[in-house]
Structure formats: structure tokens, C-alpha cells
Motif scaffolding. Structure first.
Motif, PDB file in Angstrom:
ATOM      1  N   ILE A 100       0.864  -1.185   0.000  1.00 27.03           N
ATOM      2  CA  ILE A 100       0.000   0.000   0.000  1.00 27.03           C
ATOM      3  C   ILE A 100       0.894   1.227   0.000  1.00 27.03           C
ATOM      4  N   SER A 101       0.776   2.030  -1.034  1.00 25.49           N
ATOM      5  CA  SER A 101       1.606   3.232  -1.109  1.00 25.49           C
ATOM      6  C   SER A 101       0.842   4.467  -0.652  1.00 25.49           C
ATOM      7  N   ARG A 102      -0.484   4.378  -0.612  1.00 19.40           N
ATOM      8  CA  ARG A 102      -1.288   5.547  -0.260  1.00 19.40           C
ATOM      9  C   ARG A 102      -2.575   5.079   0.406  1.00 19.40           C
ATOM     10  N   ILE A 103      -3.030   5.855   1.385  1.00 15.71           N
ATOM     11  CA  ILE A 103      -4.320   5.590   2.020  1.00 15.71           C
ATOM     12  C   ILE A 103      -5.203   6.803   1.782  1.00 15.71           C
ATOM     13  N   ARG A 104      -6.404   6.520   1.305  1.00 13.90           N
ATOM     14  CA  ARG A 104      -7.369   7.590   1.042  1.00 13.90           C
ATOM     15  C   ARG A 104      -8.569   7.376   1.955  1.00 13.90           C
ATOM     16  N   LEU A 105      -9.012   8.437   2.599  1.00 16.44           N
ATOM     17  CA  LEU A 105     -10.163   8.348   3.488  1.00 16.44           C
ATOM     18  C   LEU A 105     -11.413   8.809   2.765  1.00 16.44           C
ATOM     19  N   THR A 106     -12.495   8.127   3.003  1.00 20.58           N
ATOM     20  CA  THR A 106     -13.790   8.566   2.515  1.00 20.58           C
ATOM     21  C   THR A 106     -14.720   8.588   3.717  1.00 20.58           C
TER      22      THR A 106
END
Length: 175
Positions: A100-106
């Protein structure tokens, strides 16, 4: 000269060469979808698992690693935002590489959506220990009795009770 005529631009990054192979293998194995969903509390920790859920793992067109989309409520998003890097490291530690290179929150409301409804019910905080045994309280009081300032003495007595009632660690354990 023949390489220049074909339009080759010289050396390529290793990541550019490996990225398609890694993506294909990870997609075939279901990558994070099953493991992240089934082991989310163990991977993220109880605190984060209580306020957030993994929703999707998506791959960029170029580059290594994937983007993990996490669903949370609006009130919890700022706290989770500050913990994204720690969470990313925990997830990657499970996989053994930079999966995982990036975490995006929704964000969503805790109720009111038919699809993707967040079910983040309030959880009770971890059990706090009851009053310490009388002998521990007496020992903590005796240790702090010489302190003249009453506020400082009370704070030191609480600290002493906490230290004296803390479980002992065995050699070689971490935590």
C-alpha cells in the motif's frame, strides 16, 4: 545506434519493469481484499478498527503499490488522517513489502445510506483496573509521604500505584 532508431530512451527504472508483474500476481491472489477484510482488527488495531473499515484497494496506472480506501465517519476522519502513515506501515508489515503506497479516506454518516453503510457503533473503552489492593495503596502512600506539596504528592502517589500494579514483563517480550 539501432536502439536509438527504435525509440528506446535508455535505462528504465526497476519499478517500471516489475510493476506489471507484481500487479498481476497480487490481483490473482486477491491481494488485500480478503486479508484486509478478514483480519482488519488485527492489522489496524482495535482503536482504528472501531472507527474505520477498508473499502477498496485500487492500483494506479503507473508506480508501485496500491491505494487503500478507508471508510470512516466525518467526526473520526481528522483523527484517522493523522494515523494514516502508521496504519500504512502496519499493513505493509503484514505483506512484507510496500503493498500500500497511499491511504485515502472517505467519509459517510454512521446511518442513512443503503449502500456502504458504516456500522461504527460506540465501543466501551478498555476496562480500567479497579482500585489497587490495600497493600499497594499503603505502599504508594508511604513512598510519597515525605513530599511536602499536596498536589505533587497526590500525583506521585497515583504514579506509584500505577507502577506497582502494572503487570510485569518477561524477558524478551516487547511492547
Amino acid at each position: 545506434m539501432a536502439a536509438a532508431a527504435r525509440g528506446s530512451r535508455g535505462f528504465k527504472r526497476t519499478s517500471a519493469l516489475l510493476q506489471p508483474s507484481i500487479r498481476r500476481v497480487s490481483e490473482q491472489r486477491g491481494f488485500a481484499q480478503s486479508r484486509l477484510l478478514t483480519h482488519w482488527p488485527e492489522i489496524a488495531g482495535d482503536t482504528i478498527a472501531a472507527i474505520a473499515r477498508p473499502v477498496e484497494v485500487s492500483y494506479a496506472r503507473q508506480g508501485m503499490g496500491a491505494t487503500l480506501t478507508i471508510l470512516t465517519t466525518g467526526a473520526q476522519a481528522p483523527m484517522l488522517e493523522m494515523q494514516k502513515e502508521v496504519l500504512r506501515e502496519r499493513i505493509n508489515a503484514v505483506y512484507g513489502y510496500n503493498a500500500i503506497s497511499r491511504i485515502r479516506l472517505t467519509q459517510t454518516s454512521p446511518t442513512g445510506f443503503a449502500e456502504g453503510q458504516a456500522d461504527f457503533t460506540h465501543r466501551e473503552p478498555p476496562h480500567t483496573p479497579a482500585d489497587p489492593p490495600p497493600e499497594v495503596a499503603a505502599r504508594a502512600h508511604d513512598m510519597t509521604a515525605p513530599v511536602a506539596d499536596k498536589d505533587l504528592r497526590a500525583a506521585l502517589e497515583r504514579l506509584a500505584r500505577n507502577v506497582l500494579t502494572r503487570p510485569t514483563r518477561t524477558k524478551g517480550s516487547s511492547g
